[in-house]
Design a protein around this motif. Structure first.
Motif, PDB file in Angstrom:
ATOM      1  N   HIS A 153       9.198 -11.110  26.118  1.00  0.00           N
ATOM      2  CA  HIS A 153       7.863 -10.524  26.134  1.00  0.00           C
ATOM      3  C   HIS A 153       6.853 -11.506  26.722  1.00  0.00           C
ATOM      4  CE1 HIS A 153       4.190  -8.599  24.709  1.00  0.00           C
ATOM      5  NE2 HIS A 153       4.915  -7.505  24.525  1.00  0.00           N
ATOM      6  N   LEU A 309       3.279  -5.361  21.125  1.00  0.00           N
ATOM      7  CA  LEU A 309       4.216  -4.315  20.709  1.00  0.00           C
ATOM      8  C   LEU A 309       3.562  -3.241  19.837  1.00  0.00           C
ATOM      9  CD1 LEU A 309       7.439  -6.379  19.884  1.00  0.00           C
ATOM     10  CD2 LEU A 309       6.769  -5.275  22.025  1.00  0.00           C
ATOM     11  N   GLU A 312       4.447   0.542  20.116  1.00  0.00           N
ATOM     12  CA  GLU A 312       5.640   0.741  20.939  1.00  0.00           C
ATOM     13  C   GLU A 312       6.766   1.444  20.183  1.00  0.00           C
ATOM     14  OE1 GLU A 312       6.210   0.091  24.293  1.00  0.00           O
ATOM     15  OE2 GLU A 312       4.033  -0.202  24.302  1.00  0.00           O
ATOM     16  N   ASP A 313       6.638   1.538  18.873  1.00  0.00           N
ATOM     17  CA  ASP A 313       7.637   2.246  18.063  1.00  0.00           C
ATOM     18  C   ASP A 313       7.201   3.664  17.740  1.00  0.00           C
ATOM     19  OD1 ASP A 313       5.528   1.498  16.442  1.00  0.00           O
ATOM     20  OD2 ASP A 313       6.786   0.992  14.726  1.00  0.00           O
ATOM     21  N   SER A 317       6.807   6.219  23.851  1.00  0.00           N
ATOM     22  CA  SER A 317       7.282   4.848  24.046  1.00  0.00           C
ATOM     23  C   SER A 317       8.559   4.603  23.254  1.00  0.00           C
ATOM     24  CB  SER A 317       6.208   3.835  23.603  1.00  0.00           C
ATOM     25  OG  SER A 317       5.104   3.879  24.454  1.00  0.00           O
ATOM     26  N   HIS A 321      12.253   3.631  24.869  1.00  0.00           N
ATOM     27  CA  HIS A 321      12.970   2.404  24.524  1.00  0.00           C
ATOM     28  C   HIS A 321      14.346   2.705  23.939  1.00  0.00           C
ATOM     29  CE1 HIS A 321       9.467   0.133  25.486  1.00  0.00           C
ATOM     30  NE2 HIS A 321       8.778   0.468  24.418  1.00  0.00           N
TER      31      HIS A 321
END
Length: 535
Positions: A153, A309, A312-313, A317, A321
């Motif tokens: 990252h 992040l 991002e969960d 997104s 991923h």
């Protein structure tokens, strides 16, 4: 009550226990019963490195300390893996062994002859299959893959550059000639998946008729006849007690809390304490004493770019991923999130005393539940902590009921120098946040909020209110030569009992400097070697 018989019984299928089981089977030492209180690591989330927070929260023993009087009377979470593979199935997958001097201290300071750095190095190498390092410090043919993260990252990179700007050398090997420096951690991730001891050591002997692995198996006690360990009593999912006999040895590998608990329930421990909970004393040993752990604080800063992040969960997104991981074993989901860090010699004495972990989001996931709200912004965290605590606590039984968790009287920060060292750790992290590569993207440091780097009083208050464990407990079944201050001898045999060993992090006189999974595997390898030599 049914009865079974094996050559060896191992109580605990964590990082050390799996290593012992594999080596005994590989060397044809006899039949092995491996007992694990948790379940199988069959969930997909155990395989995905980036879901570390999810599996850690769901597949762990929820150990809590008593209120800590030196830390604003806060109780702290010290969760430990409760699943096949133990900590290696739920941890951050960082591969750190500690410093050469840690083990030389075991030998010279605590009298543990045969446990100096050069003594343990062969067992670190034996466990390791390193994909990129091959000097005298590293192994290439062991069961456990160790290598480089494929996903890196930009916030982690910015933190590493900041350390370089502060004067730290860049390193790609924290486990070689010296630990000092900043860089990306090597991890136990292989081809985009977590390489736990269950998926490495145990998988190599899966299906071997000499190995029996039972999950949901809670060990009640080691059965001791006279001065000899004859087996264990356990139950499956709370069912009727089962007796298993051991023809050769019983190996307790249930971790710093679990191993101490099993020994005490077996009548091995401090006599006065055991009698207070109704357990008859068979051996008066300092089980549960010498407890200590690594501690840290999270320094949190919001940033002026939406690149962390955060979120991002969620939504599209998260779907993107996950699909990338499922189809190609690549992308964000292959990251252990704690991708990089540093070891800093803050006192200029030639030996690092502070560890930093870099986190590309605002960290509050390992706080005590309910202590802090969810993060609601993009940010970066630097987790800071001193590596060698002098404070010591104690682990005790709450009762004679094997289903009950132990009581943890941690005594954190009871030594004044520990507080001073943690304040210096915070100051080190604040210096990193002031370096150009982070200064240009940091909007505001929100923890600690408006506390100057030289405000010792303010930093002390911050430490006491925010310090937490790094889940690296050790010491409760200490290695040594005297029954006054140790539980196991230099061959890991419990003092005064034949055919009984403890093989896990509980034996550490001082927990080594850094993350502990590699250490636990080394202890498992060393323990297995000692057992095989004794045949």
């Amino acid at each position: 009550m049914s009865t079974q018989e094996y050559d060896y019984i191992i109580a605990g299928a964590g990082s050390a226990g799996c290593a012992v089981a594999y080596r005994l089977i590989e060397n044809g030492a006899g039949s092995v019963l491996l007992l694990e209180a948790g379940e199988k690591d069959s969930s997909m989330f155990h395989k995905i490195p980036a879901t570390v927070v999810k599996v850690f929260q769901q597949k762990s023993w929820p150990y809590m300390t008593l209120p800590q009087k030196h830390a604003n009377n806060r109780s702290m979470l010290i969760a430990q893996g409760k699943v096949l593979g133990g900590g290696s199935s739920v941890n951050g997958m960082i591969y750190i062994r500690g410093q050469h001097q840690d083990y030389d201290d075991w030998k010279e300071k605590w009298g543990c002859e045969g446990w100096g750095y050069e003594d343990v190095l062969p067992f670190f190498r034996k466990a390791e299959a390193n994909e990129s390092l091959g000097d005298r410090y590293h192994g290439e043919e062991g069961p456990v893959p160790v290598g480089e993260n494929r996903f890196r990252h930009p916030l982690t990179q910015a933190c590493i550059r900041a350390c370089a700007q502060m004067g730290l050398p860049y390193t790609n090997d924290f486990n070689g000639a010296t630990q000092e420096g900043a860089g990306f951690y090597q991890t136990t991730i292989h081809k985009g998946e977590r390489a736990s001891t269950s998926q490495t050591y145990l998988k190599r002997v899966a299906g071997n008729p000499k190995l029996t692995v039972l999950t949901h198996a809670l060990v009640h006690r080691v059965d001791i006849d006279g001065k000899r360990a004859s087996g264990v009593t356990y139950s499956i999912k709370g069912g009727a007690p089962i007796t298993a006999k051991a023809r050769k040895e019983v190996i307790v590998s249930s971790g710093t809390f679990g191993s101490a608990k099993i020994l005490m329930l077996s009548g091995i421990g401090p006599k006065e304490h055991l009698e207070s909970v109704g357990v008859k004393t068979k051996l008066d040993l300092p089980v549960g004493k010498n407890f200590h752990d690594h501690l840290h604080m999270s320094l949190n800063a919001t940033i002026n770019e939406d690149i962390s992040l955060f979120q991002e969960d969620k939504g599209i997104s998260a779907v993107k991923h996950m699909l990338q991981w499922q189809m190609f074993r690549s992308g964000l989901m292959t990251s252990n999130i704690l991708e990089g860090g540093a070891f800093v010699d803050s006192e200029g004495v030639g030996r690092p005393d502070i560890q930093l972990h870099f986190l590309p989001l605002l960290d509050n996931f390992d706080n005590t539940p309910g202590e802090k709200p969810e993060a609601e912004a993009h940010g970066v965290s630097i987790k800071v902590g001193h590596l060698r605590s002098k404070s010591r606590g104690e682990v005790r039984l709450k009762s004679s009921d094997p289903n009950e968790l132990v009581e943890i009287d941690a005594n954190f920060l009871s030594k004044p120098e520990d507080l001073e060292n943690q304040i210096r750790a915070v100051q080190t992290g604040l210096k990193v946040l002031e370096m150009p590569s982070l200064k240009r993207i940091v909007k505001r440091v929100i923890e600690p909020d408006n506390i100057a780097i030289d405000d010792k009083q303010g930093l002390e208050a911050f430490v006491r209110e925010n310090i937490k464990t790094v889940y690296h407990p050790g010491g409760t079944c200490k290695l040594g030569t005297s029954t006054e201050d140790s539980v196991v001898d230099l061959q890991l045999r419990v003092h005064g009992v034949d055919n009984l060993r403890v093989v896990d992090m509980s034996i550490c006189p001082q927990v080594p400097s850094g993350n502990t999974n590699a250490v636990a595997m080394m202890i498992g390898e060393r323990g297995a070697d000692l057992i095989l030599q004794a045949q």
